[in-house]
Design an enzyme around this catalytic site. Sequence first.
Site, mmCIF file in Angstrom:
data_model
loop_
_atom_site.group_PDB
_atom_site.id
_atom_site.type_symbol
_atom_site.label_atom_id
_atom_site.label_comp_id
_atom_site.label_asym_id
_atom_site.label_seq_id
_atom_site.Cartn_x
_atom_site.Cartn_y
_atom_site.Cartn_z
ATOM 1 N N ARG A 239 -45.674 38.489 90.424
ATOM 2 C CA ARG A 239 -45.930 38.368 91.857
ATOM 3 C C ARG A 239 -47.404 38.699 92.094
ATOM 4 N NH1 ARG A 239 -41.923 35.902 91.893
ATOM 5 N NH2 ARG A 239 -40.009 36.246 93.064
ATOM 6 N N GLU A 268 -49.231 33.262 99.321
ATOM 7 C CA GLU A 268 -48.993 31.879 98.891
ATOM 8 C C GLU A 268 -48.540 31.040 100.076
ATOM 9 O OE1 GLU A 268 -46.160 32.133 95.709
ATOM 10 O OE2 GLU A 268 -47.513 33.270 94.434
ATOM 11 N N HIS A 287 -47.212 28.600 91.603
ATOM 12 C CA HIS A 287 -45.939 29.319 91.452
ATOM 13 C C HIS A 287 -44.833 28.388 90.926
ATOM 14 C CE1 HIS A 287 -43.633 33.059 93.020
ATOM 15 N NE2 HIS A 287 -43.067 32.570 91.939
HETATM 16 C C1 DGY Z 1 -38.602 33.900 90.553
HETATM 17 O O1 DGY Z 1 -37.532 33.393 90.234
HETATM 18 O O2 DGY Z 1 -38.714 35.043 90.994
HETATM 19 C C2 DGY Z 1 -39.782 33.036 90.374
HETATM 20 O O3 DGY Z 1 -40.938 33.628 90.791
HETATM 21 C C3 DGY Z 1 -39.542 31.710 91.031
HETATM 22 O O4 DGY Z 1 -40.089 30.702 90.257
#
Ligand code: DGY
Length: 323
Positions: A239, A268, A287
């Site tokens: 993240r 984002e 992402h």
């Molecule tokens: C998640 O599953 O947390 C990812 O960041 C999404 O692609």
Amino acid sequence: MTRPFIYVTRKCSKEQLQPLYEIANVEMWPEEEIPCPRELLLEKAKKADALLTMLSDAIDKQLLDEAKQLKVVANLAVGFDNIDVRYAKERGVVVCNTPDVLTDTTADLTFGLILATARRLMEASDFVKNNQWKSWGPLLLAGHDVHHKTIGIVGMGKIGQAVAKRATGFEMNILYHNRSRNEEAESRFGASYASLDELLAKADFVICLTPLTEETRELFNKEAFKKMKTSAIFINVSRGAVVNEDDLYEALTKNEIAGAGLDVFLNEPIEADHPLVGLNNVVALPHIGSASFDTRYTMMNLCAENIASVLKGEEPKTRVVVK
Ligand code: DGY
């Protein structure tokens, strides 16, 4: 008996959600790349028995207070930092995520990002596309080797382990840092536990896979980047908020580290004029960690299965458990 109402906050494949259409009235936000506006989400949540949500939807106290009928939130992601899970528990709302099914896909992307950043694949591709290739040169677009280098994985969960497995194929020395020791990663992949400082000092590739929590927020800051080798490459597939982006920018522009491969950002989506995107030694992705057709469809299936289970009064397959 009235059928339950389920709101899906982003356009998903109806085929994967078919079991929900059989048991409930399902509505879906029709856009794939534009999030459901907050006001609309609140309005739908007020009458929803279940929500199928994305990581960009804030499932916070306000929403949970207003959603009087809500029984389950199924998040199409393994991460659930967009949801106030503790408050949901207090309100009796079950929260589910999509672990396991995206592990290998996300590990593949992590390795892709490592290779793309170290071997300058994006720059090299642009070089050809922009008609700049005039001759072969001994150091033309030379990058860093990946094989036999030291990889430092911060966050040795399932995805960390799948990255470690791939690293063995590159004959890398594997260090990891985690809240607790991961014996499986040690015995199966030869990973060695290291303190965060030791990992930062020794790794050629520092891989951030730790979930976002209050403890990990801005874990990668000025001090952390200063502890890394000047030849180190930083990769983030977790993240954006685990990183202080200003500090990362400074480390990259002052040559305190060599490069960064980033699949995630603080706010984002980012725009092309984001300072990090303008740097040649940064590979930026939107992402897409788990974004293969197979995996995203499987994630949708799992969300549908979880919602159906909760609405039938059964235990869902992948409930998020908080202490
Ligand atoms: C998640 O599953 O947390 C990812 O960041 C999404 O692609």
